[in-house]
Scaffold this motif. Structure first.
Motif, short mmCIF file in Angstrom:
data_model
loop_
_atom_site.label_atom_id
_atom_site.label_comp_id
_atom_site.label_asym_id
_atom_site.label_seq_id
_atom_site.Cartn_x
_atom_site.Cartn_y
_atom_site.Cartn_z
N MET A 47 -33.91 -75.04 -58.96
CA MET A 47 -35.40 -75.95 -59.16
C MET A 47 -35.29 -77.00 -58.13
O MET A 47 -36.37 -77.39 -57.89
N LYS A 48 -34.26 -77.47 -57.74
CA LYS A 48 -34.05 -78.64 -56.89
C LYS A 48 -34.70 -78.15 -55.41
O LYS A 48 -35.58 -78.75 -54.72
N GLU A 49 -34.01 -76.94 -55.19
CA GLU A 49 -34.68 -76.43 -53.97
C GLU A 49 -36.23 -76.04 -53.81
O GLU A 49 -36.75 -76.42 -52.80
N ILE A 50 -36.72 -75.37 -54.81
CA ILE A 50 -37.93 -75.21 -54.95
C ILE A 50 -38.90 -76.31 -54.87
O ILE A 50 -39.88 -76.45 -54.30
N ASP A 51 -38.42 -77.53 -55.84
CA ASP A 51 -39.14 -78.66 -55.82
C ASP A 51 -39.22 -79.39 -54.46
O ASP A 51 -40.24 -79.94 -54.30
N SER A 52 -38.21 -79.54 -53.56
CA SER A 52 -38.11 -80.23 -52.52
C SER A 52 -38.80 -79.42 -51.43
O SER A 52 -39.50 -80.20 -50.53
N ARG A 53 -38.85 -78.30 -51.44
CA ARG A 53 -39.79 -77.30 -50.48
C ARG A 53 -41.20 -77.18 -50.80
O ARG A 53 -41.76 -77.16 -50.00
N PHE A 54 -41.77 -77.12 -52.07
CA PHE A 54 -43.08 -76.72 -52.40
C PHE A 54 -43.60 -77.59 -53.25
O PHE A 54 -44.83 -77.66 -53.47
N GLY A 55 -42.83 -78.62 -53.57
CA GLY A 55 -43.40 -79.88 -54.52
C GLY A 55 -43.46 -79.21 -55.95
O GLY A 55 -42.68 -78.09 -56.35
N ARG A 56 -44.16 -79.79 -57.16
CA ARG A 56 -44.17 -79.31 -58.53
C ARG A 56 -44.52 -78.04 -58.52
O ARG A 56 -45.70 -77.52 -58.04
N SER A 57 -43.70 -76.96 -59.28
CA SER A 57 -44.07 -75.75 -59.40
C SER A 57 -43.61 -75.21 -60.75
O SER A 57 -42.66 -75.64 -61.33
N THR A 58 -44.32 -74.17 -61.15
CA THR A 58 -43.92 -73.23 -62.21
C THR A 58 -42.99 -72.26 -61.70
O THR A 58 -43.14 -71.38 -60.82
N VAL A 59 -41.80 -72.29 -62.34
CA VAL A 59 -40.89 -71.13 -61.90
C VAL A 59 -40.48 -70.22 -63.04
O VAL A 59 -40.12 -70.72 -63.97
N PHE A 111 -40.30 -72.43 -66.63
CA PHE A 111 -40.10 -73.96 -66.49
C PHE A 111 -40.85 -74.35 -65.44
O PHE A 111 -40.98 -73.90 -64.10
N ASP A 112 -41.68 -75.65 -65.32
CA ASP A 112 -42.24 -76.39 -64.45
C ASP A 112 -41.20 -77.38 -64.09
O ASP A 112 -40.38 -77.91 -64.85
N THR A 113 -41.11 -77.58 -62.54
CA THR A 113 -39.89 -78.50 -62.09
C THR A 113 -39.99 -79.68 -62.81
O THR A 113 -39.02 -80.44 -63.10
N GLY A 114 -41.11 -80.32 -62.83
CA GLY A 114 -41.51 -81.64 -63.47
C GLY A 114 -40.86 -81.90 -64.71
O GLY A 114 -40.11 -82.64 -65.22
N VAL A 115 -41.26 -80.88 -65.94
CA VAL A 115 -40.87 -80.92 -67.28
C VAL A 115 -39.27 -80.68 -67.17
O VAL A 115 -38.62 -81.45 -67.91
N PHE A 116 -38.87 -79.91 -66.46
CA PHE A 116 -37.23 -79.51 -66.43
C PHE A 116 -36.63 -80.64 -66.15
O PHE A 116 -35.59 -80.95 -67.05
#
Ligand code: GDD
Ligand code: MG
Length: 336
Positions: free
Chosen positions: A96-108, A194-199
């Motif tokens: 989640m950290k990797e995705i959030d830092s590369r693409f911003g808030r995301s649904t995963v 999970f949404d990165t922000g909510v998570f």
């Protein structure tokens, strides 16, 4: 849509077929391994560049190799290598950290790599994206018996999509599992949206040590030195008041033991599943037989057994005792 596939478990219940170096998600019992099946399902609703796999050093070649066999190349930076396994919560945080830092808030979508699931479930999973902007979303399965290796989810009032969850209980004892089934609970499928922000908000509330470790450093080895081993189920899902469940009415199975694998595979006319060996049996039914050694295996008047032969280990047990194979593995480890 982005996905994290968790592929770092060792699958001790499939010993001696799966070993720490070659765990069950990469075993090929049918045309594809369970891992390949998981990747193909994700590819139905996403591009290979959106798939992240969290694994370890000894399994990373299986990850890229088995994806190449499917005709795809996973970008190297999407294969995240844990220094050591710390169970599913740190593995999910890493992704989640990797995705959030590369693409911003995301649904995963978070997937285990050792499940069987109908492909048609993917549309339902992708369609509930809106719910994940406010809730931790988990997918529930109608239970068929009081399995003590699963999580149980109690659905409460309906939301626009799915239901709010009033209780999430990971791996209860058998009496509680029976009670949960009577009360209308669902099995936790182990798949989440999970949404990165909510998570990260929920992580901070319920597992602050792990949150701080990931927040405080970008160096994965020092983060992993600082975090304890815990599953997402115990670390967040059991504690959060912000969980929603969407029921999946599709064929799903966690191929956790030989009995579950037997159920999924094609049988011969006597109900036997036989792999990779010369095999003659007399009056023997409903067995799972696997020999990697080239030796012929013969059964006489044997029913509902597991026989797994490998060059350095042989397992024989009733199919109904398959869940206990992990106990043998810990006994063997203690002897080392
Ligand atoms: N990268 C990584 N690192 N992956 C891991 C690790 C780790 O340390 N530990 C486990 N995994 C992977 C496993 O390979 C598997 O694909 C997935 O994470 C889930 O782990 P399991 O160990 O198989 O979990 P479980 O089956 O006991 O329980 C979970 O799944 C059940 C349904 O199958 C829970 O979510 C239960 O609530 C759920 O019912
Ligand atoms: Mg599992």
């Amino acid at each position: 849509m982005r996905f994290i596939i968790l592929a770092g478990g060792s699958g001790t219940r499939l010993w001696p077929l799966s070993r720490e170096q070659y765990p069950k998600q990469f075993l090929k019992l049918g045309e594809n391994s369970l891992f390949q099946g998981t990747v193909l399902r994700c590819l139905d609703v996403s591009d290979i560049s959106e798939i992240f796999v969290v694994t370890n050093e000894s399994q990373k070649f299986f990850v890229s190799g088995q994806i190449q066999e499917l005709g795809y190349d996973i970008p190297k930076e999407n294969v995240l290598i844990e220094p050591e396994g710390r169970n599913t919560l740190p593995a999910i945080c890493f992704g989640m950290k990797e995705i959030d830092s590369r693409f911003g808030r995301s649904t995963v979508g978070i997937f285990s790599s050792d499940h069987v699931l109908d492909k048609s479930a993917m549309k339902t999973i992708a369609d509930v994206k809106a719910l994940s902007s406010s809730h931790l979303v988990t997918f529930g399965i109608a239970p068929t018996f009081p399995h003590i290796g699963y999580g149980y989810i109690k659905p409460a009032e309906s939301l626009d999509i799915g239901h709010r969850v009033s209780e999430f209980r990971e791996k209860p004892d058998i009496e509680s599992a029976k009670k949960y089934i009577e009360e209308g609970c669902l099995w936790n499928s182990g798949m989440f949206l999970f949404d990165t922000g909510v998570f990260f908000k929920e992580l901070k509330m319920h597992s602050p040590d792990i949150f701080n470790a990931f927040e405080g450093s970008d160096e994965i080895s020092s983060i992993y030195n600082a975090v304890t081993s815990i599953s997402v189920d115990y670390g967040i899902m059991e504690k959060s008041n912000n969980v929603a469940v969407v029921k999946l009415n599709y064929n799903w199975s966690d191929l956790g033991n030989f009995s579950a694998i037997y159920d999924e595979l094609e049988k011969d006319s006597k109900g036997n599943v036989v792999y990779a060996c010369d095999h003659v049996s007399l009056n023997s039914r409903n067995n799972f037989v696997h020999s990697k050694t080239g030796k012929a295996v013969s059964l006489i008047d044997v029913n509902a057994m597991v026989v797994v032969d490998t060059p350095d280990a042989l397992l024989v047990c009733p199919k109904g005792s398959s869940q206990k194979v992990k106990d043998i593995v810990s006994e063997l480890k203690d002897k080392d």
